[in-house]
Structure formats: structure tokens, C-alpha cells
Design an enzyme around this catalytic site. Structure first.
Site, PDB file in Angstrom:
ATOM      1  N   CYS A   1     -39.895 -24.254 -20.017  1.00  0.00           N
ATOM      2  CA  CYS A   1     -40.184 -24.473 -18.634  1.00  0.00           C
ATOM      3  C   CYS A   1     -41.169 -23.398 -18.138  1.00  0.00           C
ATOM      4  O   CYS A   1     -40.956 -22.238 -18.195  1.00  0.00           O
ATOM      5  CB  CYS A   1     -38.830 -24.646 -17.827  1.00  0.00           C
ATOM      6  SG  CYS A   1     -39.372 -24.426 -15.916  1.00  0.00           S
TER       7      CYS A   1
ATOM      8  N   ASP B   1       0.787  -1.100   0.071  1.00  0.00           N
ATOM      9  CA  ASP B   1      -0.033   0.118  -0.162  1.00  0.00           C
ATOM     10  C   ASP B   1       0.862   1.129  -0.010  1.00  0.00           C
ATOM     11  O   ASP B   1       0.497   2.344  -0.656  1.00  0.00           O
ATOM     12  CB  ASP B   1      -0.908  -0.090   1.157  1.00  0.00           C
ATOM     13  CG  ASP B   1      -2.172  -1.042   0.998  1.00  0.00           C
ATOM     14  OD1 ASP B   1      -2.694  -1.291   2.266  1.00  0.00           O
ATOM     15  OD2 ASP B   1      -2.230  -1.516   0.037  1.00  0.00           O
TER      16      ASP B   1
ATOM     17  N   SER C   1     -15.340  -6.555 -34.530  1.00  0.00           N
ATOM     18  CA  SER C   1     -15.234  -7.892 -34.964  1.00  0.00           C
ATOM     19  C   SER C   1     -15.892  -8.005 -36.279  1.00  0.00           C
ATOM     20  O   SER C   1     -16.149  -6.847 -36.893  1.00  0.00           O
ATOM     21  CB  SER C   1     -15.990  -8.970 -34.005  1.00  0.00           C
ATOM     22  OG  SER C   1     -16.922  -9.726 -34.568  1.00  0.00           O
TER      23      SER C   1
ATOM     24  N   CYS D   1     -40.051 -29.937 -17.034  1.00  0.00           N
ATOM     25  CA  CYS D   1     -38.740 -29.368 -17.008  1.00  0.00           C
ATOM     26  C   CYS D   1     -38.057 -30.564 -16.025  1.00  0.00           C
ATOM     27  O   CYS D   1     -38.205 -30.871 -15.026  1.00  0.00           O
ATOM     28  CB  CYS D   1     -38.771 -28.208 -16.289  1.00  0.00           C
ATOM     29  SG  CYS D   1     -37.184 -27.478 -15.794  1.00  0.00           S
TER      30      CYS D   1
ATOM     31  N   GLU E   1      -3.127  -9.712 -35.451  1.00  0.00           N
ATOM     32  CA  GLU E   1      -3.285 -11.185 -34.756  1.00  0.00           C
ATOM     33  C   GLU E   1      -2.181 -11.509 -34.342  1.00  0.00           C
ATOM     34  O   GLU E   1      -1.132 -11.688 -34.816  1.00  0.00           O
ATOM     35  CB  GLU E   1      -4.031 -11.999 -36.034  1.00  0.00           C
ATOM     36  CG  GLU E   1      -5.001 -12.958 -35.185  1.00  0.00           C
ATOM     37  CD  GLU E   1      -6.315 -12.741 -35.014  1.00  0.00           C
ATOM     38  OE1 GLU E   1      -6.700 -11.277 -35.083  1.00  0.00           O
ATOM     39  OE2 GLU E   1      -7.110 -13.257 -34.603  1.00  0.00           O
TER      40      GLU E   1
ATOM     41  N   CYS F   1     -37.807 -21.850 -10.980  1.00  0.00           N
ATOM     42  CA  CYS F   1     -37.183 -22.952 -11.627  1.00  0.00           C
ATOM     43  C   CYS F   1     -35.261 -22.706 -11.233  1.00  0.00           C
ATOM     44  O   CYS F   1     -34.946 -21.678 -11.676  1.00  0.00           O
ATOM     45  CB  CYS F   1     -37.292 -23.074 -12.885  1.00  0.00           C
ATOM     46  SG  CYS F   1     -36.082 -24.288 -13.852  1.00  0.00           S
TER      47      CYS F   1
ATOM     48  N   LYS G   1      -7.778 -14.879 -42.923  1.00  0.00           N
ATOM     49  CA  LYS G   1      -8.318 -14.717 -41.731  1.00  0.00           C
ATOM     50  C   LYS G   1      -7.537 -15.332 -40.897  1.00  0.00           C
ATOM     51  O   LYS G   1      -7.612 -16.739 -40.828  1.00  0.00           O
ATOM     52  CB  LYS G   1      -9.827 -14.979 -41.653  1.00  0.00           C
ATOM     53  CG  LYS G   1     -10.274 -14.538 -40.250  1.00  0.00           C
ATOM     54  CD  LYS G   1     -12.022 -14.490 -40.383  1.00  0.00           C
ATOM     55  CE  LYS G   1     -12.328 -14.291 -39.021  1.00  0.00           C
ATOM     56  NZ  LYS G   1     -12.230 -14.984 -37.972  1.00  0.00           N
TER      57      LYS G   1
HETATM   58  S1  IVH Z   1     -10.000  -6.921 -39.624  1.00  0.00           S
HETATM   59  C1  IVH Z   1     -12.454  -3.587 -38.168  1.00  0.00           C
HETATM   60  N1  IVH Z   1      -8.459  -8.906 -40.656  1.00  0.00           N
HETATM   61  O1  IVH Z   1     -11.238 -11.858 -36.900  1.00  0.00           O
HETATM   62  C2  IVH Z   1     -12.152  -4.790 -38.590  1.00  0.00           C
HETATM   63  N2  IVH Z   1      -9.633  -9.381 -38.600  1.00  0.00           N
HETATM   64  O2  IVH Z   1     -13.874 -12.718 -36.653  1.00  0.00           O
HETATM   65  C3  IVH Z   1     -11.181  -5.575 -37.870  1.00  0.00           C
HETATM   66  N3  IVH Z   1      -9.027 -11.568 -37.880  1.00  0.00           N
HETATM   67  O3  IVH Z   1     -11.608  -9.677 -34.147  1.00  0.00           O
HETATM   68  C4  IVH Z   1     -10.771  -6.701 -37.973  1.00  0.00           C
HETATM   69  N4  IVH Z   1      -7.630 -12.179 -39.288  1.00  0.00           N
HETATM   70  O4  IVH Z   1      -9.280 -11.032 -34.378  1.00  0.00           O
HETATM   71  C5  IVH Z   1      -9.300  -8.494 -39.731  1.00  0.00           C
HETATM   72  N5  IVH Z   1      -7.046 -10.139 -41.669  1.00  0.00           N
HETATM   73  C6  IVH Z   1      -7.968  -9.736 -40.908  1.00  0.00           C
HETATM   74  C7  IVH Z   1      -8.180 -10.733 -39.768  1.00  0.00           C
HETATM   75  C8  IVH Z   1      -8.844 -10.634 -38.721  1.00  0.00           C
HETATM   76  C9  IVH Z   1      -8.267 -12.391 -38.359  1.00  0.00           C
HETATM   77  C10 IVH Z   1      -9.522 -11.718 -36.592  1.00  0.00           C
HETATM   78  C11 IVH Z   1      -9.820 -10.560 -35.646  1.00  0.00           C
HETATM   79  C12 IVH Z   1     -11.032 -10.200 -35.819  1.00  0.00           C
HETATM   80  C13 IVH Z   1     -11.885 -11.376 -35.810  1.00  0.00           C
HETATM   81  C14 IVH Z   1     -13.458 -11.293 -36.295  1.00  0.00           C
END
Ligand code: IVH
Length: 712
Positions: free
Chosen positions: A451, A51, A96, A433, A188, A457, A132
Site C-alpha cells: 500500500c 498503601d 531460545s 489497498c 520445562e 493508511c 524437546k
Molecule cells: S535448552 C540455552 N532443552 O524449547 C538453551 N530447551 O525452542 C536453552 N525446550 O525456550 C534451551 N525442551 O523452552 C532446551 N530439552 C530441552 C528443551 C528445551 C524444550 C524449550 C525451551 C526453549 C525452547 C526453544
């Protein structure tokens, strides 16, 4: 002079260089103490000394605010609990991606982009296509060329501070030159196949559990509280996006990626620019053909609109960009025996059948459970009574084909009737249920049997609580699904409904003592739990709405409702006074874009059901609900106003106009009423413009609208 020579100097007497050195020493000392305390269970300093170190750190920061470190221990108060890392709020949300599974989905995506932008099918429009990567995303913040912070995605708004760990990844530059002053590089983190195999061999040799796949290994390695463990695990990185930047990287996606490569970031060599849908599909096929020989896992191809000005116009939905999509590779499949069917009861009472499978490896992951959806699915029928799988039903003892697509829960695709054991009988779906014995009924038109036990429940109550503490909801540090279940079943200190979480400490004067006696809870973790609970008494409206677990009200819908009603009081009054099918409150609810009759009904019913309503009231009495924070619209002329667009817009599509208006803090409604503040009418505007005139509501044309928002 060694750093710790300043330790004895009073804060008031430190000069700037000494203060900087002291802050560095204290950050390291406190980080070391946190690791020792939480992960090694071997404290290296007394609570009092800990602390004192934190207080000294804060005092120095108060005197020299500009010297505060990015990894300052004062930002990690109460956060470095046994559960993990300090939290980091992303300067720009980490999004995402929406998914496409076939060329038709890709065509839909391209069409929706064009329609949003008002482009014809023939107009030139380029996209990038790139693999990806199957890892976990990471945001790296550079200030004046130095790596100052690394954070995981978390819930997109708030991630975990993994700076110390990211610094151990050789492919991530610590310093870069020629970059904008502020640059957040996103990409990534992954583990290559060879490194994964070697790591698992080491794990097994050391008698530890091997990782299921490279992605789990990468996540487990990055999210280590002890950076020396991360350092011993070979992680790699591909940059593919960015967050906050003080100056644009380029005009195009491909240009920005090339710029990141020049700055020293690894970028994926299979990235290509495509100028037609055919080229996109060809690049998809080319990447898929190389998948088996790539030294790392990929699970699809990501397409992004190349022109960054168009990306900016397209913007984002609640969690995904409109300008990108992930085209996933087909699901991986395998055959195995169905050993049993369990029935799980969800938070809304839904009885969900789950297949218990003889464990089988599907695409590198061992699968032992799969969803069977509902009783029709087991019987071989869809919601309309039409046959699926050629009408074949699923029986215990069957030889079944299971598949996984990306992150989704495994499913049963097919049954091999030639292998059906002669004694196998059609599955009889329960009508009571399994958790509470109440009748389980199926409403006409609903494919799900539910249910009828409600809050009485135990299965529903526990699932509601699990939802309540989940990530997008209250997300209470140290109170996850496991703990909630434990408290639910605890006779002396029970949590049976959300409000009980907040009365836990007060309800029982000896709560602390009891917790300490419980296995796994020390004084510090009990105090941390109460602190974490108290921290969540202040909570944004959207989280509360989502946490209530009302059927059909997911995170995005909760956001829409919060943005519309702004305060809990307004929301609650509206839900209480609304009557399904009639009246102003009902109309207002339905008028929110994205709220349909089904959701509206579900919301209003929840607020009129006495037991559920009482439980909501007990919860709200414990909270201080923060009004929805609207986007920074201090300079916006339409903030808080309700607008209606009607007729044809010529400079942008309706969708784009709506997105722009919402970004400026306006509400966009579908019809004109006394609550409308402004109508934007293009050529061909009919009844809505007429109604606006009758009600005396100000009506402007598209050019006046653009001038109003400063875009003329
Ligand atoms: S672009 C705003 N490019 O996939 C856009 N994402 O399913 C941001 N990912 O959260 C994402 N390869 O973790 C982008 N070539 C790529 C990618 C990629 C893998 C992942 C990333 C994202 C997830 C979505």
C-alpha cells in the site's frame, strides 16, 4: 507469639526476628490483596490500608536491607496490574533455540560448531540428544539450597515472577542439599496427557472453555494469579539447563544433567550422549519412534555440545546459543476447504493474503487461518517465476492441505485439483489497498505488493502502533494490541502515532475522567496505564530503534545498531547525514557487521522521508533514551575500540576471535579506516595490514592480542 502480634510495633522498635516475621506477614497480606483486587475484582482492603502496608514494608526493608525477601512486595510496585505478574530480570538471559528441520540442517549445525572452534570434520566432538518438551520454560533460583524465586522466560531478559505458583508443583523441590550456593535450574513445565484430558473434562463439566492442547493448559495453569488454581492443576517439570551458578555443576552437559538429577530434579530419561552425526540421527529416530507412546508432548530433539568448556567458547548469538539446536519433527498436516482469502495490511504496507479455512484439527490444534504469503504463491509460482506445487494455483473453494511446524503460522502445502469446484476462478490479487484505497504497487524484484498510503493508511498506522507496544519494543503494561486498536479508533482520545501515547495524559485534561467512564477501566487501571506509560519514557536505545518498525530492522539488528552508535544522538546524526551509496556515514553503517545494503537503505530512507521523520522526532521529544549499556568491560583494554582482524589466526577461528572481542566491548569492523584503533594481523595479512601501516594504526599479531586480553 503469632506473626501478626508485631503489627502494632513501630518500625523503629522492631528487633531483627520481629522484622523478619513482619516482612513475611506483609508480603502475604499484600499478595492476597493483589489477587483479590485484580483477579477476583473483590478488594479485601481499602486503598489507604494497602498503601500503608506497602509503606510499612518499605520502611522495614530500609532498616533491615538484608532481610528483604525474594518475593518482596516493593519489587512489584505498579507491576501487579490487572495484566498480571511482577517482572523479574533474569540474572543470566534465558535463550531460545535455533531450529533444524532435516539432516542437512543438522550437518550445517555440526559444521558451523566445528568451524567456529577450528575443529576438523573428523575431530571427536560429542553432543547430547534429548527430547524437546512441548511446554513452557521456567527458571528456578535456589539460594543456599532454598527455592527463592521462579520466573517464566518472558522476553528472555525479563520474565514473570511465578514463585508462588511454582511452589505448588510437586516435582519441583523446595529445598535441595549439596548444591552450589546460588543455582538457577532451568527446564520445562508441562502437563501429561492423562492430566490434560482430566482437566479438560473438568473444564467442560464446569461450563468453561477446554484448552486446545497440553502446552496451552500448562501455560494457562502456571500463569494464574491465584496460586490455589495452579495447585489444583497437575503440572510436571523436566530440568535441562541452568542459569546463574556460583560454582560449576560439572564439566559436561551430561554430567550437569546427572548432577541435577542427583539434586532431586526430574530429568528426561531419553537423554543420550552421541559421538557422531549418525548417532545423533539414530537417537532422533529412536525418540520419534517413541513419540506416540510417551505420556507427554514433544516436538523434536535438542542436541547440545557436551563439553561445557566448548559451550563457553561457542557462546551465544542474540537469542540462541551457538552450541545447541532443536531438530524439529516434521510438520503435521490435514486437508480442509478454503472458504475465502482475506488481505491483511501490515505495518510496512505489505498486502498479505490469509486463507480462511473450514476449521480443521492439525496435530491437536484447531486451524482456521493459514498464511498464503503473496500473490505469486497463490498463483503457484516462486519469486523467480518457477512453478511451485507443480504450478497449481490456489482458488477459493479448493480442497487444500494445511500444515504446522512447531510454533509457526499454519501454511497451505497443496491443492487437490480433482476436488476443485467447476465454478472456482483464479484469485485476482487486489491492486488497491483494502484499508485505505491507495494504490498497492509491486516494486521490481519484490514479491510483495505494498500500500502506498503510508501513515495515512489506518491499517499501516494501527499495525505500526501494535509493533511499537509489542514485547521487544516499548512493551507497555496494559497497552497491548487490542487497546491500541481501541485508542486508534477513539475520536475523543485518539492515539494515531507512537508520540500520542506519551501525550495521552497531558493532551486531554479530562483523559482520566474519560478513561474511567470507559467500560473496563477503573480509576486504578487508568492510573496504572499512565504510570506504565511514564515508566517507559526512560528506555534503552535498542528498544527505540526496534520499535520504530523500520523494514528489515528486527530486534537483533536494532541491537547491533545500538551497540555501534551507543547514543540516540549519534544514531540519529548518522542516519540523517548518510546518503545511500556514498559518503563516510554510509560506509560506517555498512561496515557494521550484520548490516547489509538493503537494511541500510531502509534505515536511511526512513530518516529522510519527511512524514515518517517528523513522527520519529515527535516521539523522541517525549523520551529519555538510555545509551546502550555495554557489557561490563571496566577491566577490558579494548572496550569501545574498533578492531580489524586480518590474515590467518592460529589459536582460534575468526568467528571466535570476533565474538570474544565483542564480549569485551570492542567493535569489530571488516575494513581498515581512519576510525580503526587496532589491527590484529595473522600470517598472510595483505592489503588491510598495508593500509593500517599507511594510516599509522597500531598493528599486533595474534599472540600479542591474546596477551592483551589476558588469554595468553
Ligand atoms: S535448552 C540455552 N532443552 O524449547 C538453551 N530447551 O525452542 C536453552 N525446550 O525456550 C534451551 N525442551 O523452552 C532446551 N530439552 C530441552 C528443551 C528445551 C524444550 C524449550 C525451551 C526453549 C525452547 C526453544
Amino acid at each position: 507469639m503469632a506473626e501478626n502480634d508485631f503489627a502494632a510495633i513501630a518500625v523503629d522498635a522492631l528487633d531483627e526476628d520481629q522484622a523478619r516475621a513482619e516482612l513475611a506477614r506483609l508480603a502475604a497480606l499484600i499478595a492476597r490483596a493483589d489477587v483479590a483486587y485484580h483477579t477476583e475484582d473483590a478488594p479485601v482492603m481499602s486503598d489507604a490500608a494497602y498503601d500503608a502496608a506497602k509503606r510499612r514494608n518499605s520502611a522495614i526493608e530500609a532498616r533491615f536491607p538484608h532481610l528483604k525477601r525474594a518475593d518482596s512486595p516493593s519489587d512489584t510496585v505498579g507491576a501487579r496490574t490487572a495484566e498480571g505478574f511482577a517482572k523479574v530480570r533474569h540474572a543470566v538471559r534465558m535463550y531460545s533455540l535455533a531450529n533444524a528441520f532435516d539432516p542437512a540442517d543438522l550437518a550445517d549445525f555440526d559444521e558451523s560448531v566445528r568451524s567456529f572452534l577450528g575443529l576438523s570434520p573428523e575431530a571427536p566432538l560429542a553432543y547430547t540428544a534429548e527430547p524437546k518438551i512441548d511446554g513452557l520454560s521456567l527458571s528456578l533460583r535456589y539460594e543456599r539450597g532454598r527455592l527463592v524465586q521462579a520466573a517464566t522466560r518472558g522476553d528472555g531478559t525479563e520474565g514473570e515472577n511465578v514463585t508462588a505458583n511454582a511452589r505448588t508443583i510437586a516435582e519441583i523441590p523446595q529445598r535441595i542439599s549439596g548444591a552450589p550456593d546460588v543455582l538457577e535450574v532451568r527446564g520445562e513445565v508441562y502437563m501429561g496427557h492423562d492430566d490434560f484430558a482430566a482437566l479438560n473434562a473438568r473444564q467442560e463439566a464446569a461450563g468453561q472453555k477446554p484448552f486446545a492442547n497440553p502446552r496451552n493448559a500448562a501455560a494457562g495453569s502456571l500463569r494464574q494469579l491465584d496460586p490455589t488454581i495452579t495447585a489444583a492443576r497437575p503440572l510436571k517439570f523436566f530440568a535441562y539447563a541452568w542459569g546463574e551458578v556460583s560454582a560449576p555443576l560439572a564439566d559436561t552437559q551430561i554430567g550437569a544433567i546427572e548432577r541435577l538429577a542427583r539434586l532431586g530434579f526430574p530429568t528426561n530419561p531419553l537423554t543420550r550422549l552421541c559421538t557422531s552425526r549418525d548417532e545423533m540421527l539414530a537417537q532422533y529416530a529412536a525418540i520419534e519412534a517413541q513419540r506416540a507412546t510417551l505420556p507427554y508432548d514433544i516436538d523434536g530433539v535438542v542436541y547440545k555440545v557436551n563439553d561445557l568448556a566448548l559451550q563457553a567458547r561457542l557462546g551465544f548469538r542474540s537469542t540462541t546459543p551457538r552450541w545447541a539446536i532443536a531438530h524439529k519433527f516434521p510438520a503435521e498436516k490435514a486437508w480442509t476447504w478454503l472458504e475465502g482469502i482475506d488481505i491483511q495490511v501490515g505495518r510496512t504496507g505489505a498486502l498479505s493474503p490469509v486463507a480462511r479455512l473450514h476449521p480443521v484439527t492439525v496435530g491437536g490444534v484447531v486451524v482456521a487461518n493459514a498464511t498464503l504469503h503473496n500473490e505469486d504463491y497463490i498463483a503457484g509460482r516462486d519469486a523467480n517465476g518457477n512453478p511451485i506445487r507443480g504450478g497449481k494455483d490456489i482458488r477459493i473453494g479448493d480442497w487444500v492441505e494445511v500444515y504446522r511446524a512447531g510454533d509457526v503460522i499454519p501454511k497451505v502445502a497443496d491443492v487437490d485439483l480433482t476436488k476443485r469446484p467447476p465454478e472456482a476462478k483464479p484469485f485476482v490479487f487486489p491492486t488497491t489497498c483494502p484499508a485505505c484505497g491507495s494504490a498497492a504497487v509491486r516494486e521490481p524484484g519484490d514479491s510483495v505488493r505494498r500500500c502506498t498510503g503510508g501513515m495515512a493508511c489506518p491499517a499501516q498506522a494501527v499495525e505500526k502502533l501494535k509493533h511499537f507496544v509489542s514485547r521487544g519494543a516499548f512493551d507497555i503494561e496494559g497497552l497491548g494490541a487490542k487497546q491500541v486498536e481501541m485508542f486508534y479508533n477513539d475520536a475523543s482520545l485518539p492515539i494515531r502515532e507512537p508520540a500520542d501515547i506519551f501525550t495521552l495524559e497531558a493532551r486531554n485534561a479530562t483523559a482520566l475522567a474519560k478513561l474511567q467512564n470507559r467500560e473496563g477501566w477503573g480509576e486504578k487501571s487508568a492510573q496504572n496505564l499512565f504510570a506504565a506509560i511514564n515508566e517507559r519514557r526512560h528506555i534503552p536505545l535498542r528498544r527505540v530503534i526496534y520499535a520504530l518498525g523500520i523494514r528489515h530492522v528486527g530486534e537483533a539488528a536494532a541491537g547491533l545498531l545500538a551497540r555501534h552508535y551507543i547514543t540516540w544522538e549519534a544514531f540519529e546524526t548518522a542516519m540523517t547525514s548518510a546518503t545511500p551509496g556514498t559518503g563516510a556515514a554510509w560506509e560506517e553503517l555498512l561496515n557494521i557487521d550484520g548490516v547489509g545494503e538493503v537494511m541500510a537503505n531502509s534505515l536511511v530512507t526512513a530518516f529522510h522521508q519527511p512524514a515518517e521523520r517528523a513522527s520519529i522526532d515527535r516521539l523522541v521529544a517525549e523520551l529519555e533514551i538510555e545509551p546502550e549499556a555495554l557489557p561490563d568491560t571496566s577491566s577490558s583494554p579494548v572496550a569501545g575500540k574498533t578492531l580489524v582482524f586480518t590474515g590467518t589466526l592460529e589459536k582460534m577461528t575468526r568467528a571466535e576471535a570476533k565474538a570474544r572481542a565483542e564480549a569485551l566491548g570492542a567493535k569489530v569492523a571488516g575494513s581498515v579506516s581512519a576510525r580503526t584503533d587496532l589491527v590484529i594481523a595473522g600470517p598472510g595479512a595483505g592489503s588491510k595490514a598495508k593500509k593500517a601501516a599507511e594510516l599509522g594504526i597500531e598493528t599486533i599479531d595474534e599472540d600479542e592480542w591474546l596477551a592483551l586480553i589476558g588469554e595468553a
